[in-house]
Design an enzyme around this catalytic site. Sequence first.
Site, PDB file in Angstrom:
ATOM      1  N   MET A   1      14.100  71.276  75.881  1.00  0.00           N
ATOM      2  CA  MET A   1      14.697  71.754  74.636  1.00  0.00           C
ATOM      3  C   MET A   1      13.638  72.370  73.730  1.00  0.00           C
ATOM      4  O   MET A   1      13.864  72.553  72.534  1.00  0.00           O
ATOM      5  CB  MET A   1      15.431  70.623  73.906  1.00  0.00           C
TER       6      MET A   1
ATOM      7  N   ASN B   1       9.871  72.761  71.702  1.00  0.00           N
ATOM      8  CA  ASN B   1       8.931  71.935  70.936  1.00  0.00           C
ATOM      9  C   ASN B   1       8.028  71.188  71.910  1.00  0.00           C
ATOM     10  O   ASN B   1       7.916  69.965  71.873  1.00  0.00           O
ATOM     11  CB  ASN B   1       9.671  70.976  70.005  1.00  0.00           C
TER      12      ASN B   1
ATOM     13  N   ASP C   1       2.306  67.855  75.758  1.00  0.00           N
ATOM     14  CA  ASP C   1       1.663  67.738  77.064  1.00  0.00           C
ATOM     15  C   ASP C   1       2.533  67.010  78.078  1.00  0.00           C
ATOM     16  O   ASP C   1       2.338  67.177  79.285  1.00  0.00           O
ATOM     17  CB  ASP C   1       0.305  67.034  76.951  1.00  0.00           C
ATOM     18  N   GLY C   2       3.490  66.212  77.617  1.00  0.00           N
ATOM     19  CA  GLY C   2       4.423  65.611  78.562  1.00  0.00           C
ATOM     20  C   GLY C   2       5.231  66.667  79.291  1.00  0.00           C
ATOM     21  O   GLY C   2       5.359  66.640  80.523  1.00  0.00           O
ATOM     22  N   HIS C   3       5.780  67.617  78.541  1.00  0.00           N
ATOM     23  CA  HIS C   3       6.498  68.725  79.178  1.00  0.00           C
ATOM     24  C   HIS C   3       5.575  69.521  80.102  1.00  0.00           C
ATOM     25  O   HIS C   3       5.956  69.888  81.218  1.00  0.00           O
ATOM     26  CB  HIS C   3       7.055  69.684  78.119  1.00  0.00           C
TER      27      HIS C   3
ATOM     28  N   LYS D   1       9.909  60.538  83.420  1.00  0.00           N
ATOM     29  CA  LYS D   1      10.313  59.136  83.361  1.00  0.00           C
ATOM     30  C   LYS D   1      10.455  58.632  81.932  1.00  0.00           C
ATOM     31  O   LYS D   1      11.041  57.577  81.707  1.00  0.00           O
ATOM     32  CB  LYS D   1       9.298  58.265  84.103  1.00  0.00           C
TER      33      LYS D   1
ATOM     34  N   ALA E   1       3.742  60.876  79.708  1.00  0.00           N
ATOM     35  CA  ALA E   1       2.456  61.203  79.073  1.00  0.00           C
ATOM     36  C   ALA E   1       2.344  60.425  77.770  1.00  0.00           C
ATOM     37  O   ALA E   1       3.318  60.295  77.026  1.00  0.00           O
ATOM     38  CB  ALA E   1       2.366  62.702  78.808  1.00  0.00           C
TER      39      ALA E   1
ATOM     40  N   SER F   1       8.973  64.955  71.440  1.00  0.00           N
ATOM     41  CA  SER F   1       9.149  66.021  70.457  1.00  0.00           C
ATOM     42  C   SER F   1       9.493  65.462  69.085  1.00  0.00           C
ATOM     43  O   SER F   1       9.238  66.103  68.063  1.00  0.00           O
ATOM     44  CB  SER F   1      10.252  66.980  70.918  1.00  0.00           C
ATOM     45  N   ARG F   2      10.072  64.273  69.043  1.00  0.00           N
ATOM     46  CA  ARG F   2      10.460  63.675  67.761  1.00  0.00           C
ATOM     47  C   ARG F   2       9.315  62.917  67.088  1.00  0.00           C
ATOM     48  O   ARG F   2       9.477  62.458  65.955  1.00  0.00           O
ATOM     49  CB  ARG F   2      11.673  62.766  67.956  1.00  0.00           C
TER      50      ARG F   2
END
Length: 283
Positions: free
Chosen positions: A26, A28, A31-33, A149, A177, A187-188
């Site tokens: 979505m 924003n 590094d996890g994305h 995850k 991450a 993102s939040r």
Amino acid sequence: MQIVHSIADLRAILSSKGRPAFVPTMGNLHDGHLSLVRAARQHGDIAVASIFVNRLQFLPHEDFDSYPRTWEADCAKLEAEGCDLLFAPREADLYPEPQTFKIQPDAQLADILEGHFRPGFFTGVCTVVMKLFSAVFFASGGGTAVFGKKDYQQLMVIRRMVEQFALPVNIVAGDTARADDGLALSSRNGYLSDDERQQAMALSLALKQLADAARAGQAPLAELEAWAMQSLAAQGWEPDYLTVRLRRDLQPPAEGAQLAGAPLVALGAARLGKTRLIDNLEF
């Protein structure tokens, strides 16, 4: 990196690119994305990401309108990670008319935990993911999709949907991450004040303590979960749930041998100020 907005243009490009590896987001991006994009590059002929803030998965009081939209920064990050193709549909591209046909996921899996506190959430998730899969994998007849995850229940629901509909999509799970202090990247997290950010790692610590106590059998599981909720609440949080479940189906484990030896996951959701955070820990 190519950028397309329409399903027709997406399918035209992918018709000659082999098997896609797809990361739906979505926007924003953090590094996890981007770690999911890195994983995607190892699992397909072309790495495809999408950015679409899906109205169907937000409740009326939730943050659809205020959800951060950081288009230019997101594009720069994806290009730097070697993403080959970005699909950024407008709402009219995915929902050209009211979406009267929707995916209703298995209630036993989707109406608990997040689904209990956010009714209709997984219907919205499954519906948009099915549409995205149809758009991305139409030309190739299949491929890989990478989900994190961090959204553990979502990962399980999507896997079940793929199994139930015999979709030609291999689901790859990417590890969560984390920041240096253990906070799961989200993102939040940007909604947190400076003071709240200093307190935010308490959720992951509470899940670690719950997991350790559950595996050691220190008390009946219901008592341990209640203690974890009370401990977090005492630190100023408003917890929705902190619980231990079987990894395979997110059902409660039986006390005794199953709790001592089965693959388990501790999951939690809690609000700190105005920000609702989720996290989990496999053990």
